[in-house]
Design an enzyme around this catalytic site. Structure first.
Site, PDB file in Angstrom:
ATOM      1  N   ASP A 478       0.848  -1.185   0.149  1.00 24.28           N
ATOM      2  CA  ASP A 478      -0.056  -0.155  -0.263  1.00 24.28           C
ATOM      3  C   ASP A 478       0.849   1.196  -0.033  1.00 24.28           C
ATOM      4  O   ASP A 478       2.142   1.399   0.285  1.00 24.28           O
ATOM      5  CB  ASP A 478      -0.807  -0.190   1.208  1.00 24.28           C
ATOM      6  CG  ASP A 478      -2.337   0.582   0.938  1.00 24.28           C
ATOM      7  OD1 ASP A 478      -2.276   1.579   0.092  1.00 24.28           O
ATOM      8  OD2 ASP A 478      -3.179   0.358   1.642  1.00 24.28           O
ATOM      9  N   ASP A 546     -10.468   2.090  -3.632  1.00 22.78           N
ATOM     10  CA  ASP A 546     -10.895   2.231  -2.302  1.00 22.78           C
ATOM     11  C   ASP A 546     -12.650   2.117  -2.136  1.00 22.78           C
ATOM     12  O   ASP A 546     -13.201   1.773  -1.131  1.00 22.78           O
ATOM     13  CB  ASP A 546     -10.485   2.989  -1.166  1.00 22.78           C
ATOM     14  CG  ASP A 546      -9.212   2.702  -0.567  1.00 22.78           C
ATOM     15  OD1 ASP A 546      -8.753   1.577  -0.652  1.00 22.78           O
ATOM     16  OD2 ASP A 546      -8.566   3.580   0.218  1.00 22.78           O
TER      17      ASP A 546
HETATM   18  C1  GLA Z   1      -5.964   2.124   2.199  1.00 12.14           C
HETATM   19  C2  GLA Z   1      -6.137   0.886   1.278  1.00 12.14           C
HETATM   20  C3  GLA Z   1      -7.027  -0.119   2.145  1.00 12.14           C
HETATM   21  C4  GLA Z   1      -6.554  -0.452   3.335  1.00 12.14           C
HETATM   22  C5  GLA Z   1      -6.226   0.777   4.018  1.00 12.14           C
HETATM   23  C6  GLA Z   1      -5.521   0.224   5.285  1.00 12.14           C
HETATM   24  O1  GLA Z   1      -6.878   2.938   2.101  1.00 12.14           O
HETATM   25  O2  GLA Z   1      -6.401   1.391   0.169  1.00 12.14           O
HETATM   26  O3  GLA Z   1      -7.584  -0.997   1.227  1.00 12.14           O
HETATM   27  O4  GLA Z   1      -5.550  -1.097   3.126  1.00 12.14           O
HETATM   28  O5  GLA Z   1      -5.265   1.626   3.508  1.00 12.14           O
HETATM   29  O6  GLA Z   1      -5.212   1.322   6.230  1.00 12.14           O
END
Ligand code: GLA
Length: 727
Positions: A478, A546
């Site tokens: 990430d 997301d």
């Molecule tokens: C980001 C990712 C999510 C999740 C969060 C965790 O927003 O896109 O899928 O993994 O971080 O903090």
């Protein structure tokens, strides 16, 4: 031979199966662009028109010939200072502090195989699949060289471009602007198709005419960004999914970028793709070189579907790497939307048990398992397992999950640090902060200076220390903020830091891929904030957004599909009401939309009704039946969910014997009209059976008249046909 040099005409022609690209070394040594389009043989220099154009300068070598001007001639690599006043592909600050580069042809070579780029992602191919053209251009005054690289993959109708700047000047130079791909089209009128967006609503498709004045998209964020994707399409005004000429460019790079498209004074079109100009000034000492990332290009004479399919095939098979590139990916359950930071080892095991029971194949532990990471306020940088929270070691947790028949995956965010972390307290100078200024915070975190090797090495060791604790088979990488406050304590010039950061990232990923060849890495940046061809070289799938709302996802996945294959698109079934939009949809609809990518779940399974659990079991069995077709089939967009009543798409097997058509209703009215979905890509006038209903259909009728979508009660209904050829 896909690359042909014609000594007499001084043309170099790049042929792919269906397209041709041609350049010419002209009488003064300028490298002119002649043609890119449908396959054609012969010399295309008849396209150039010379006449005395007012107020357009002439190179000195042309003597009194006022008809020769770089201001109107199409070029392969236009620079500043030759009399071309259009936006250039290259600006170099010379040792004498001028900005002029007059690149002329010096030599060229043609080789079998596709060039590779040290430290950078690139399309790869073996000697039989590709050829490479290298053209050396030189500024005869400074001796700075521009080495143009062209990779030609005939079977894929893909041509790649990269450029190497060689500082043979004997002094210091600085590369101020660099676009490895330039496309000058003397005729025609085009639309510039771009993919804009924002966090949780990425890659919306925008189509606007190329006009006078330069339209520019790009990212100043140090990453490719949610806001604009580093890929563009140039399409004839009347080009549709099924007809018309169109070009695509995708930057194989994950940092800042810019793409410009505009018409010049003679209504000729120029399109560029390359580095973002702001915050970029790459210094080269005498003898040093700078290798740019590459741009993938393709052309389709038959519309956008074909254009996308060219990129899909090439990205899937010649950019993505590793064990998983062609394999159907495991169906996963991700813990994020199930419990966010709020979990224990015990609650994770309960979730995993339910996942195993339903037939899910992998359990992914998302954010919150390390350091003091119980919220997004702290912990990033401290890659130590929180055994207290888990109630056991990571190795023990993984063994228990494996014992349930599930693979195990884990979330990491290596490029980041919270100020509230042991790492930051120990090494505050490792984060991007400009001395004397307070940094921009974003999600309470700062970015680590990955342009510094010692920072990359340290984090790499920490991450390996975690991954070595058990049988980890998947990593979600990430990256949850944009870069700012660019200052590196050890850099000789701050203008190089953003690019060196990306090189540091690639170095880390390359080491990871080599050390753990069996780990599937999924890229992520707040969802699809770094969804680019560069990342796909290391991570064959990327969390698309997301936003897990299936109706919003119709648009997001639609935009994504113009460039990137479904095998790269991370898509999960989440809870209803959806956590981002609060929209209510059925489990069936959520399943169908997630199936158009790398399928998984991201919700608390323990809270589901029996009906939903039964639907999940059915979905999983169905996905397994169609997964190979979805991952490797030709993808067709059947509607535009931005404007149409339905989102509809289709996967067709390469032999055209099988097709899966999926439709999700968007708009709902009383006394609804019937929508006819026109199927694509089948063999003509052949009988196909829909295996879902058993009914027989004529393929030509399916493609010409379409198939009526049943009028179903309720909002956002999903429906599908699976056609199998009866021959
Ligand atoms: C980001 C990712 C999510 C999740 C969060 C965790 O927003 O896109 O899928 O993994 O971080 O903090």
């Amino acid at each position: 031979m896909s690359i042909i040099y014609d000594e007499k005409q001084k043309t170099i022609t790049l042929h792919t199966k269906n397209t041709t690209y041609q350049m010419q070394i002209d009488r003064y040594g300028f490298l002119l662009h002649l043609y890119y389009g449908k396959y054609a043989e012969g010399c295309m220099d008849y396209l150039l028109t010379y006449y005395d154009r007012g107020f357009s300068g002439n190179p000195y070598d042309a003597g009194n010939d006022k008809t020769y001007s770089m201001d109107s001639l199409p070029q392969e690599f236009p620079s500043l200072g030759t009399g071309d006043y259009r936006t250039p592909a290259c600006i170099i600050k010379n040792p004498d502090r001028t900005y002029c580069s007059d690149f002329r042809y010096e030599s060229h070579t043609i080789k079998d195989g596709k060039y590779s780029l040290p430290g950078l992602p690139a399309v790869y191919a073996d000697d039989k699949e590709a050829q490479t053209l290298e053209v050396v251009l030189v500024d005869r005054v400074t001796n700075v060289k521009a080495v143009l690289l062209y990779g030609v993959l005939p079977e894929y109708d893909v041509i790649t471009r990269s450029v190497r700047i060689v500082n043979a000047s004997g002094g210091h130079v600085s590369v101020k602007k660099l676009a490895p791909a330039c496309l000058d089209l003397v005729g025609g009128e085009y639309d510039f198709i771009t993919f804009y967006g924002r966090h949780a609503m990425e890659r919306n498709c925008q189509r606007m005419p190329v006009g006078h004045g330069v339209a520019k998209i790009g990212s100043l964020r140090g990453t490719s960004s949610h806001q604009y994707n580093p890929a563009i399409i140039l399409a004839e005004h009347d080009a549709t999914e099924d007809a018309g000429g169109c070009y695509a460019m995708a930057f194989v790079y994950s940092g800042g970028f810019q793409s410009e498209a505009g018409m010049d004074q003679y209504s000729q079109t120029r399109v560029l793709m390359g580095f973002s100009e702001e915050q970029f000034a790459y210094p080269l000492k005498a003898g040093e070189e700078f290798q740019s990332p590459e741009v993938m290009m393709t052309y389709s004479p038959d519309g956008l579907a074909h254009l996308s399919q060219n990129f899909h095939r090439c990205i899937r098979t010649h950019l993505c790497r590793g064990k998983y590139k062609e394999t159907v990916r495991p169906i996963l359950l991700n813990s994020w939307e199930a419990s966010y930071f709020d979990f224990t080892g015990e609650s994770l095991l309960k979730l995993a048990e339910q996942a195993a029971e339903l037939g899910i194949e992998m359990f992914v532990m998302d954010d919150g398992w390390f350091g003091k990471r119980d919220s997004d306020l702290r912990g990033l940088g401290d890659w130590k397992v929180n055994e207290e929270k888990l109630g056991c070691t990571l190795g023990e947790l993984i063994s228990k999950i494996n014992a349930m028949g599930l693979k195990f995956g884990i979330w990491i965010e290596p490029e980041m640090v919270n100020e509230d972390s042991d790492l930051y307290r120990e090494h505050p100078d490792w984060a991007f902060v400009i001395p004397g200024r307070r940094p921009n915070r974003s999600r309470h975190q700062l970015v680590l200076d990955f342009s510094r090797k010692e920072v990359v090495d340290y984090i790499y060791d920490q991450i390996c220390g975690v991954l070595d604790q058990g049988n980890v088979e998947y990593v979600k990488w990430d990256m949850n903020r944009s870069l700012a406050d660019i200052y590196s304590a050890t850099a000789d010039s701050q203008g190089r830091v953003l690019h060196d950061y990306v090189l540091g990232l690639y170095d880390f990923l390359e080491r990871l891929v080599n050390r753990y060849p069996n780990i599937l890495i999924e890229g992520c940046s707040g969802g699809g904030g770094r969804f680019d061809a560069g990342m796909l070289y290391y991570t064959p799938q990327i969390w698309c957004s997301d936003n897990t709302d299936p109706i919003d996802r119709l648009e997001i996945q639609y935009g994504t599909s113009f460039i990137y294959p479904s095998s790269c698109v991370g898509a999960h079934v989440s809870a209803s009401p959806n956590h981002q939009t609060m929209r209510v949809t059925s489990m069936k609809t959520r399943g169908m939309v997630a199936m158009a990518g790398t399928f998984g779940y991201e919700l608390n399974l323990n809270e589901l009704s029996k009906e939903d659990k039964d639907e999940i079991r059915r979905q999983i069995a169905e996905y397994k039946k169609y997964a190979a077709l979805i991952q490797r089939g030709q993808y067709y967009r059947l509607t535009n969910p931005q404007t149409d009543n339905q989102g509809a798409w289709e996967f067709v097997s390469e032999d055209q014997k099988e097709a899966l058509v999926q439709v999700v209703g968007i708009k709902k009215h009383a006394n609804m009209t019937v929508d006819y979905i026109k199927v694509k890509g089948l063999k003509e006038n052949t009988m196909y059976r829909d295996t879902e209903s058993g009914r027989l259909y004529n393929s030509t009728a399916l493609m010409e008249a379409g198939v009526p979508k049943p009028v179903l009660e309720g909002e956002y209904q999903a429906f599908q046909w699976h056609f199998v050829c009866e021959e």
